[in-house]
Design a protein around this motif. Structure first.
Motif, PDB file in Angstrom:
ATOM      1  N   ARG A  84      -3.613  15.887   3.583  1.00  0.00           N
ATOM      2  CA  ARG A  84      -3.498  15.821   4.898  1.00  0.00           C
ATOM      3  C   ARG A  84      -2.795  14.623   5.397  1.00  0.00           C
ATOM      4  O   ARG A  84      -2.248  14.567   6.530  1.00  0.00           O
ATOM      5  N   SER A  85      -2.517  13.740   4.723  1.00  0.00           N
ATOM      6  CA  SER A  85      -1.815  12.335   5.151  1.00  0.00           C
ATOM      7  C   SER A  85      -1.344  11.735   3.740  1.00  0.00           C
ATOM      8  O   SER A  85      -2.203  11.468   2.681  1.00  0.00           O
ATOM      9  N   TRP A  86      -0.254  11.146   3.766  1.00  0.00           N
ATOM     10  CA  TRP A  86       0.211  10.168   2.796  1.00  0.00           C
ATOM     11  C   TRP A  86       1.562   9.214   3.422  1.00  0.00           C
ATOM     12  O   TRP A  86       1.942   9.472   4.400  1.00  0.00           O
ATOM     13  N   ILE A  87       1.754   8.295   2.471  1.00  0.00           N
ATOM     14  CA  ILE A  87       2.874   7.251   2.975  1.00  0.00           C
ATOM     15  C   ILE A  87       3.432   6.731   1.530  1.00  0.00           C
ATOM     16  O   ILE A  87       2.908   6.619   0.552  1.00  0.00           O
ATOM     17  N   GLY A 296     -12.740  14.062   0.817  1.00  0.00           N
ATOM     18  CA  GLY A 296     -12.103  14.654  -0.312  1.00  0.00           C
ATOM     19  C   GLY A 296     -11.425  13.549  -1.283  1.00  0.00           C
ATOM     20  O   GLY A 296     -12.142  12.580  -1.287  1.00  0.00           O
ATOM     21  N   ALA A 297     -10.270  13.815  -2.162  1.00  0.00           N
ATOM     22  CA  ALA A 297     -10.006  12.762  -2.683  1.00  0.00           C
ATOM     23  C   ALA A 297      -9.025  11.858  -2.356  1.00  0.00           C
ATOM     24  O   ALA A 297      -8.031  12.310  -1.552  1.00  0.00           O
ATOM     25  N   THR A 298      -9.085  10.560  -2.428  1.00  0.00           N
ATOM     26  CA  THR A 298      -8.027   9.491  -1.828  1.00  0.00           C
ATOM     27  C   THR A 298      -7.650   8.776  -3.015  1.00  0.00           C
ATOM     28  O   THR A 298      -8.043   8.512  -3.929  1.00  0.00           O
ATOM     29  N   THR A 313      -0.030   5.972  -0.878  1.00  0.00           N
ATOM     30  CA  THR A 313      -1.380   6.300  -0.519  1.00  0.00           C
ATOM     31  C   THR A 313      -1.373   7.976  -0.122  1.00  0.00           C
ATOM     32  O   THR A 313      -0.532   8.278   0.751  1.00  0.00           O
ATOM     33  N   VAL A 314      -2.247   8.525  -0.937  1.00  0.00           N
ATOM     34  CA  VAL A 314      -2.481  10.123  -0.500  1.00  0.00           C
ATOM     35  C   VAL A 314      -3.951  10.155  -0.189  1.00  0.00           C
ATOM     36  O   VAL A 314      -4.774   9.872  -0.772  1.00  0.00           O
TER      37      VAL A 314
END
Length: 437
Positions: A84-87, A296-298, A313-314
């Motif tokens: 959903r989000s990453w950098i 969820g998984a981070t 970061t995921v």
């Protein structure tokens, strides 16, 4: 390879004026007050990314969707990303190489323990002993990850931090919080520290990252937090330790003699420790993983290759494949190392608020080494810890992560109020990573 001390001093002298201007050239969004959309006690992660989000670090980071400047010679991003989000960011320069919903406020899970550690690590010497009482373990959520702390047993602060970093032990977090005048006070200090770091998407409710109403962070914030934490020597050591011995429960042995045997704990960061379907990532040096129902998984990781140090970061991959968060992180690392030096950044990792507002000059302590705030102890992980053995980096050299504690390019000396740019520290040999056979 890290530059010798004399070279580092010469570098600082020659580039002092240029670095000073860089430290002062902070975008308006950096020093701005918390956005009106800041998380509150009643806030919860949204189901879809908002049309506009925080612009801390650059306007493009506040836009939904993938942000990257593809051009001739720049590798294409992996096509199989489901997070959903990453950098992906350069830890030393602070450049954000690419992102996807970077400021989307989501449940962080145990990656929030990075903020917990960055806030509390300087407070207690590692050899401080604490006898656990029942109230220390009160309020731990059901189903929490635990390292196995027992009431009426005594642990050192070093033991407790190993429990936090390796086993993601919520019990260790609660004991350290009790030592810090309680969970409520710890949460308050974590929120204050997040604001100082300009991690303005972050709102802490539970110090261990356990799902709680209103508890949010973002890929951008978690990357800022990791960058800050890795400046601390103890943080770097704990984050990169694979296995360690943890004190067991005192029991009666032969002839009634009390015996307390330690047991081995292993880091749950699969890119660091490996798993059946995930090899140890070459150049990995930490940082922290998490997994809860809401989040969820981070995962936030840091790795070095060919003199480049990247932070990735995921958050919450949609794919249900085993260890998917690590697989997507590895693919983003691979892309970042290929793209570094070729791709134009889409934003930046901002400095802490005080450093940005003061425009403090770059500097170093008298020894010529990069300084930092209190580390809560020495640079080594201490007896019983077993970091990964030294091994060549991906380019065949021993070099590593040069450290910026990986916070690279921008290093904040909280104790002295100085702000360093593009200054590297050498990390211990334990950060050099072997290639999984």
């Amino acid at each position: 390879m890290p530059a010798p001390k004399k070279t580092a001093r010469r570098f600082l002298l020659v580039t002092s004026a240029a670095l000073s201007s860089l430290a002062l050239a902070v975008p308006a969004a950096v020093a701005a007050p918390k956005p009106s959309g800041s998380p509150s006690a009643s806030a919860s992660p949204s189901a879809t990314p908002p049309a506009t989000m925080s612009t801390v670090g650059g306007a493009r980071l506040g836009k939904p969707g993938t942000q990257v400047n593809l051009a001739s010679g720049v590798p294409v991003l992996p096509k199989d990303l489901s997070a959903r989000s990453w950098i992906v960011a350069d830890a030393e320069s602070g450049d954000v190489l690419a992102s996807h919903n970077a400021h989307w406020r989501l449940a962080p899970a145990s990656t929030l323990k990075m903020l917990f550690a960055d806030t509390l690590l300087p407070k207690f010497p590692r050899d401080t002993k604490h006898k656990v009482v029942p109230s220390d373990l009160a309020g731990i959520g059901p189903g929490s990850s635990m390292v196995g702390i027992k009431e009426d047993e005594t642990y050192t602060v070093h033991d407790l931090w190993l429990g936090v970093f390796l086993q993601s032990g919520n019990d260790a977090v609660h004991v350290l919080s009790a030592m810090n005048k309680g969970v409520e006070n710890t949460v308050k200090e974590m929120n204050e520290h997040a604001e100082e770091l300009q991690a303005l998407d972050t709102h802490v409710v539970s110090p261990d990252g356990y799902d709680a109403e209103g508890q949010v962070s973002s890929a951008y914030d978690l990357t800022l937090i990791a960058r800050s934490g890795m400046q601390k020597k103890d943080f770097r050591e704990y984050a990169s330790t694979v296995t360690a011995k943890f004190p067991g429960e005192t029991k009666k042995g032969k002839k009634g003699k009390k015996v307390r045997k330690p047991f081995e704990i292993r880091n749950t960061n699969r890119l660091l420790a490996g798993d059946v379907d995930v090899p140890v990532y070459q150049g990995i040096a930490g940082v922290k993983n998490g997994n809860t129902t809401n989040a969820g998984a981070t995962f936030t990781g840091v790795a070095e290759r060919d003199g480049k140090v990247l932070l990735v970061t995921v958050m919450n991959p949609e794919k249900s494949e085993h260890n998917e968060v690590y697989k997507e992180t590895a693919r983003l690392f691979d892309w970042g190392f290929k793209a570094a030096g070729k791709v134009q950044p889409v934003g930046e990792l901002v400095p802490p608020r005080d450093a940005a507002q003061s425009g403090a000059q770059p500097g170093a302590n008298p020894s010529g080494e990069a300084g930092g705030s209190g580390d809560g102890g020495s640079a080594t992980a201490g007896p019983g810890a077993k970091p990964v053995a030294g091994a060549p980096a991906a380019d065949g050299t021993s070099g590593i992560w040069t450290a910026l504690g990986i916070t690279g390019g921008v290093l904040v000396l909280l104790a002295g109020g100085a702000f360093l740019v593009n200054r590297r520290w050498p990390l211990p040999d334990l950060v050099r990573r072997r290639t999984r056979p």
